[in-house]
Design a protein around this motif. Structure first.
Motif, mmCIF file in Angstrom:
data_model
loop_
_atom_site.group_PDB
_atom_site.id
_atom_site.type_symbol
_atom_site.label_atom_id
_atom_site.label_comp_id
_atom_site.label_asym_id
_atom_site.label_seq_id
_atom_site.Cartn_x
_atom_site.Cartn_y
_atom_site.Cartn_z
ATOM 1 N N SER A 73 0.659 -1.133 -0.048
ATOM 2 C CA SER A 73 -0.468 0.040 0.000
ATOM 3 C C SER A 73 1.193 1.180 -0.082
ATOM 4 O O SER A 73 2.031 1.174 0.307
ATOM 5 N N VAL A 74 -0.155 1.758 -0.492
ATOM 6 C CA VAL A 74 1.208 3.682 -0.348
ATOM 7 C C VAL A 74 1.587 3.960 0.514
ATOM 8 O O VAL A 74 2.400 4.011 1.068
ATOM 9 N N ALA A 75 0.359 3.626 2.147
ATOM 10 C CA ALA A 75 0.591 4.216 3.402
ATOM 11 C C ALA A 75 2.277 3.634 4.364
ATOM 12 O O ALA A 75 3.314 3.639 4.504
ATOM 13 N N SER A 76 2.172 2.554 3.875
ATOM 14 C CA SER A 76 3.257 1.083 4.694
ATOM 15 C C SER A 76 4.783 1.598 3.731
ATOM 16 O O SER A 76 5.612 1.421 4.124
ATOM 17 N N ALA A 77 4.784 1.350 2.069
ATOM 18 C CA ALA A 77 5.868 2.007 1.351
ATOM 19 C C ALA A 77 6.059 3.291 1.633
ATOM 20 O O ALA A 77 7.843 3.461 1.614
ATOM 21 N N LEU A 272 -5.678 1.578 13.644
ATOM 22 C CA LEU A 272 -5.186 2.891 13.178
ATOM 23 C C LEU A 272 -5.232 3.294 11.600
ATOM 24 O O LEU A 272 -5.761 4.262 10.813
ATOM 25 N N ARG A 273 -3.956 3.106 11.305
ATOM 26 C CA ARG A 273 -4.028 2.601 10.105
ATOM 27 C C ARG A 273 -4.708 1.966 8.986
ATOM 28 O O ARG A 273 -4.814 3.187 7.928
ATOM 29 N N VAL A 274 -5.737 1.715 8.661
ATOM 30 C CA VAL A 274 -6.350 0.788 8.706
ATOM 31 C C VAL A 274 -7.988 1.757 8.235
ATOM 32 O O VAL A 274 -8.556 1.777 7.417
ATOM 33 N N ILE A 275 -8.259 2.234 9.907
ATOM 34 C CA ILE A 275 -9.286 3.611 9.628
ATOM 35 C C ILE A 275 -8.732 4.580 8.647
ATOM 36 O O ILE A 275 -9.418 5.237 8.020
ATOM 37 N N ASP A 276 -7.780 4.519 8.676
ATOM 38 C CA ASP A 276 -7.676 5.877 8.500
ATOM 39 C C ASP A 276 -7.038 6.027 7.128
ATOM 40 O O ASP A 276 -7.173 6.855 6.310
ATOM 41 N N THR A 277 -7.206 4.172 6.123
ATOM 42 C CA THR A 277 -7.191 4.202 4.553
ATOM 43 C C THR A 277 -8.064 4.616 4.593
ATOM 44 O O THR A 277 -8.634 3.862 3.134
ATOM 45 N N ALA A 278 -9.369 3.978 5.023
ATOM 46 C CA ALA A 278 -10.742 3.330 4.400
ATOM 47 C C ALA A 278 -11.201 3.803 3.239
ATOM 48 O O ALA A 278 -11.690 5.221 3.978
ATOM 49 N N THR A 279 -11.957 3.640 2.504
ATOM 50 C CA THR A 279 -12.476 4.116 1.818
ATOM 51 C C THR A 279 -13.892 4.205 2.413
ATOM 52 O O THR A 279 -14.301 4.542 3.084
ATOM 53 N N THR A 280 -14.460 5.631 1.264
ATOM 54 C CA THR A 280 -15.902 5.435 1.441
ATOM 55 C C THR A 280 -17.116 4.706 0.445
ATOM 56 O O THR A 280 -18.353 5.139 0.679
ATOM 57 N N VAL A 300 -9.865 -1.961 2.952
ATOM 58 C CA VAL A 300 -8.578 -2.608 2.568
ATOM 59 C C VAL A 300 -7.630 -3.128 3.567
ATOM 60 O O VAL A 300 -7.079 -2.232 4.275
ATOM 61 N N LYS A 301 -6.983 -4.352 4.225
ATOM 62 C CA LYS A 301 -6.052 -4.301 5.229
ATOM 63 C C LYS A 301 -4.806 -4.918 4.704
ATOM 64 O O LYS A 301 -5.040 -5.930 5.309
ATOM 65 N N PRO A 302 -4.158 -3.733 4.390
ATOM 66 C CA PRO A 302 -2.682 -3.997 4.335
ATOM 67 C C PRO A 302 -2.562 -5.357 5.587
ATOM 68 O O PRO A 302 -2.243 -5.276 6.506
#
Length: 305
Positions: A73-77, A272-280, A300-302
């Motif tokens: 994912s972009v955040a983890s990368a 928190l990362r999963v919540i922060d990147t959750a889509t609508t 999506v939960k990387p």
């Protein structure tokens, strides 16, 4: 049991996009997230090490963010850059910092641990996960990194008690319910103002309705340029409590958003990362039929290693 269907294959002539860019003036890795979102670049030119060592780390980042890596994912990368910054900044403080990968040794792992920092425990695991993709990691360095650990602190770590958890959840719910009441009241005032039910004789009420209408149409409060050339809220906005108060009439404020994040953490058990990147993106299984309102949200939960 369903037989399923074959996975989609690339069209004939497909060529993998370039992901590693190295040269005299660049060293970056392009990440194509597994969720299909736009690519992002990890710019390793900011690392305070030699070009040879920087490019070696870039190859490791390339593998870690590729199809077989743990950071897709972009955040983890992009988190890779923060980890490498901390490690290479430590190396840069040494009297004789390594300039080639084969100069890395166990002493550099031990020194990184002794240098401390609140992220060191997490960084060791992330470096292990990432540097296994590096070409020919030095044997001594890799052996020490593979079994390196940070001693546990003397302070006991404990979870919230059941009573504390209930109190946190209750407070978050109350904050959001209060926000919902506030926004509903303001929406009602806005509806009255737009339908002409608020007379100009009611100066405070009419001004509030006008501000709500402006905010709803423009997404911001009225502003003007002051004598110093600054963009500041008008006197009318300040008379009604300032921009934060006015905007908060129709939108969630910072405290509301924090409460929403806390409540989602409590109710879903996700981090928190999963919540922060959750889509609508969602669908409504209740079909708006008048029963309990339900929505299923795409999430999506990387997996981070």
């Amino acid at each position: 049991m369903s037989a399923g269907r074959p996975a989609a294959l690339p069209a004939a002539g497909y060529v993998l996009p370039q992901r590693l860019f190295v040269g005299e003036s660049e060293c970056r890795v392009r990440v194509f997230p597994e969720d299909g979102g736009p690519p992002a670049d990890i710019d390793l030119m900011v690392l305070p090490v030699s070009r040879e060592l920087r490019e070696w780390l870039a190859v490791a980042a390339l593998g870690a963010t590729g199809p077989g890596g743990p950071r897709r994912s972009v955040a983890s990368a992009l988190d890779i850059l923060s980890i490498l910054k901390r490690f290479t900044r430590y190396l840069a403080t040494l009297q004789r910092p390594p300039t080639r990968p084969d100069q890395l040794g166990r002493v550099h792992v031990d020194g990184f641990i002794l240098a401390g920092g609140k992220w060191v425990h997490r960084d060791l695991g992330s470096l292990r996960s990432m540097l296994r993709f590096a070409p020919d990691p030095p044997v001594e360095f890799w052996a020490r990194l593979a079994q390196a650990a940070v001693p546990k602190s003397d302070g006991a770590v404990r979870s919230y008690s059941e009573a504390e958890f209930r109190r946190i959840t209750k407070t978050a719910r109350e904050q959001l319910r209060a926000a919902a009441r506030r926004i509903r009241r303001a929406r009602e005032v806005l509806r009255w103002w737009r339908s002409g039910q608020i007379e100009r004789g009611d100066r405070a009420g009419w001004e509030q309705g006008w501000l709500l209408d402006y905010l709803d149409r423009h997404g911001d409060v009225p502003r003007q340029v002051d004598g110093r050339g600054r963009d500041v809220p008008t006197a009318l906005v300040m008379r009604h409590g300032g921009p934060n108060t006015v905007i908060g009439n129709l939108h969630l404020d910072y405290a509301d958003v924090a409460a929403a994040a806390v409540l989602l953490l409590c109710l879903t058990g996700q981090n928190l990362r999963v919540i922060d990147t959750a889509t609508t993106n969602h669908h409504r299984p209740d079909a708006h039929a008048g029963g309990p309102a339900t929505a299923v949200i795409e999430l999506v939960k990387p997996q981070y290693r």
